[in-house]
Write an enzyme that holds these catalytic residues in place. Structure first.
Site, PDB file in Angstrom:
ATOM      1  N   THR A   1      42.038  41.984  36.198  1.00  0.00           N
ATOM      2  CA  THR A   1      43.376  42.321  36.681  1.00  0.00           C
ATOM      3  C   THR A   1      43.431  42.546  38.191  1.00  0.00           C
ATOM      4  O   THR A   1      44.503  42.833  38.722  1.00  0.00           O
ATOM      5  CB  THR A   1      43.884  43.625  36.029  1.00  0.00           C
ATOM      6  OG1 THR A   1      42.981  44.682  36.386  1.00  0.00           O
ATOM      7  CG2 THR A   1      43.955  43.505  34.522  1.00  0.00           C
ATOM      8  N   LYS A   2      42.316  42.423  38.882  1.00  0.00           N
ATOM      9  CA  LYS A   2      42.315  42.760  40.300  1.00  0.00           C
ATOM     10  C   LYS A   2      42.824  41.582  41.145  1.00  0.00           C
ATOM     11  O   LYS A   2      43.045  40.491  40.628  1.00  0.00           O
ATOM     12  CB  LYS A   2      40.916  43.215  40.721  1.00  0.00           C
ATOM     13  CG  LYS A   2      40.431  44.456  39.930  1.00  0.00           C
ATOM     14  CD  LYS A   2      41.115  45.737  40.366  1.00  0.00           C
ATOM     15  CE  LYS A   2      41.035  46.904  39.401  1.00  0.00           C
ATOM     16  NZ  LYS A   2      39.740  47.529  39.200  1.00  0.00           N
TER      17      LYS A   2
END
Ligand code: PLP
Length: 383
Positions: A182-183
């Site tokens: 998710t980064k």
């Protein structure tokens, strides 16, 4: 009925797929030439002399504390508003995470409280750039310098970001990035530790692969040799070339992805800053954020409950999240480390009023507008 808008969608295009396929066809699956290339290109992108690729930001933070000699009985100062990785790595080494409260506007660690928390046992300060916005690095550098302790940045959120013109990665003693799914740059799982100190970089390289002397990964290549030496008890923390392929492809479009996130944030802010019950995230003039998160807050005293807002958005197909449940509220820190009765008024207040909205490069303008419309409708309805 419209399609749901998830909290996060990875931005994977034919570039990433081609780069991974190239690695698969090359026959080199684990750490190898692409990891080395990714380290070089990443170091250049963040203005750091050395980059050491690992399998997570957690591993990078752990190795950073190891090379700085943090051990039993030591103290490491961290913010309350973070993910448990920041604290758990301190515990790996038998040291104590000294948790301090954050600033109300940025949710970043409060330098005044850091200064007050320094003791003779303090061995490191680990600021977290919340949501991507850099902490007050000049103040923290000054406090760390006076105490003679290093600054290790948990930069899991802040690629790319900058503080007073300096990219995050070129500021602290060791800076740790995350490439978790998710980064802002995603390789599925992955991380990087960057530093200007060649000795620390060399030791982290050894430690990430079983404590085997430098360039151990080359032992299966023509230039490598079957002979190696184990210098210490290391870890299995290396990155793989499959991850590095994703990283190389994502790095090429990092600027574009960041611009797209900033556009989405600007649309949210334009809409929500006009609404009394809402507070939009502030970015200070002297820094630039990665916009990893868009933390929207309910105004103090508003009747609408944060949990109810999340539930209603969920019913309308919009995924959200909360960043973070403050560390001191988790049983491990509350009971295990004795933080149950400690007071963190700012973190508790932000926690009660915050939700993170979807923000990612692949979001369409139509999706952004729908998030704005649904939030506006729910908030107006509750007023
Ligand atoms: C995601 C995250 C980490 C951990 O990153 P991994 O790569 O999953 O180990 C550490 N700190 C913060 C603040 C994070 O959000």
């Amino acid at each position: 009925v419209s399609e749901p808008i998830p909290f996060h969608r990875p931005y994977i295009t034919e570039d990433e797929i081609a780069e991974v396929v190239d690695s698969l066809r090359s026959g080199w699956l684990t750490m190898g030439p692409k990891t080395v290339r990714f380290e070089g290109e990443f170091a250049a992108a963040v203005g750091a002399p050395h980059a050491v690729a690992v399998n997570s930001c957690t591993a990078a933070l752990h190795l950073a504390l190891v090379v700085l000699g943090v051990g039993r009985g030591d103290e490491v100062i961290i913010p309350d508003m973070t993910f448990t990785a920041t604290g758990e790595v301190v515990c790996y080494l038998g040291a104590r995470p000294v948790i301090v409260d954050v600033q109300p506007d940025t949710a970043n660690i409060d330098p005044g409280l850091v200064a007050a928390a320094i003791t003779p046992r303090t061995r490191a300060i680990v600021p977290v750039h919340f949501g991507g916005q850099p902490c007050d690095m000049d103040e923290l550098r000054e406090i760390a310098g006076r105490a003679g302790v290093p600054l290790i940045e948990d930069a899991a959120h802040s690629l790319p970001a900058s503080y007073r013109g300096n990219p995050v990665g070129s500021i602290g003693d060791i800076t740790c990035f995350s490439f978790y799914a998710t980064k802002t740059l995603a390789t599925g799982e992955g991380g990087m530790a960057v530093t200007a100190n060649p000795d620390w970089a060399a030791r982290m390289r050894t430690l990430r692969l079983h404590g085997i002397s430098r360039d151990a990964w080359k032992r299966y290549t023509a230039e490598g040799s079957w002979y190696y030496e184990v210098e210490e008890a290391g870890y299995k923390y290396n990155m793989t070339d499959l991850q590095a392929s994703l990283g190389l492809a994502q790095l090429r479009k990092l600027d574009w992805m960041n611009r797209r996130r900033a556009e989405i944030a600007a649309r949210y802010t334009a809409a929500f800053s006009l609404m009394d019950p809402l507070r939009v995230p502030g970015v200070r003039d002297d820094r630039r954020t990665s916009w990893h998160l868009y933390p929207l807050r309910l105004a103090p005293g508003v009747r609408l409950d944060r949990g109810a807002l999340i539930d209603e958005l969920g019913r309308r197909g919009i995924g959200t999240s909360v960043h973070f449940i403050p560390l001191h509220r988790h049983p491990f820190y509350a009971d295990g480390l004795g933080y149950r009765d400690a007071s963190f008024p700012v973190a508790d207040d932000l926690y009660a009023r915050s939700l993170s909205l979807p923000i990612y490069p692949g979001m369409t303008d139509g999706e952004v507008d729908r998030v704005i419309a649904e939030v506006t409708d729910i908030v107006r309805g509750a007023a």
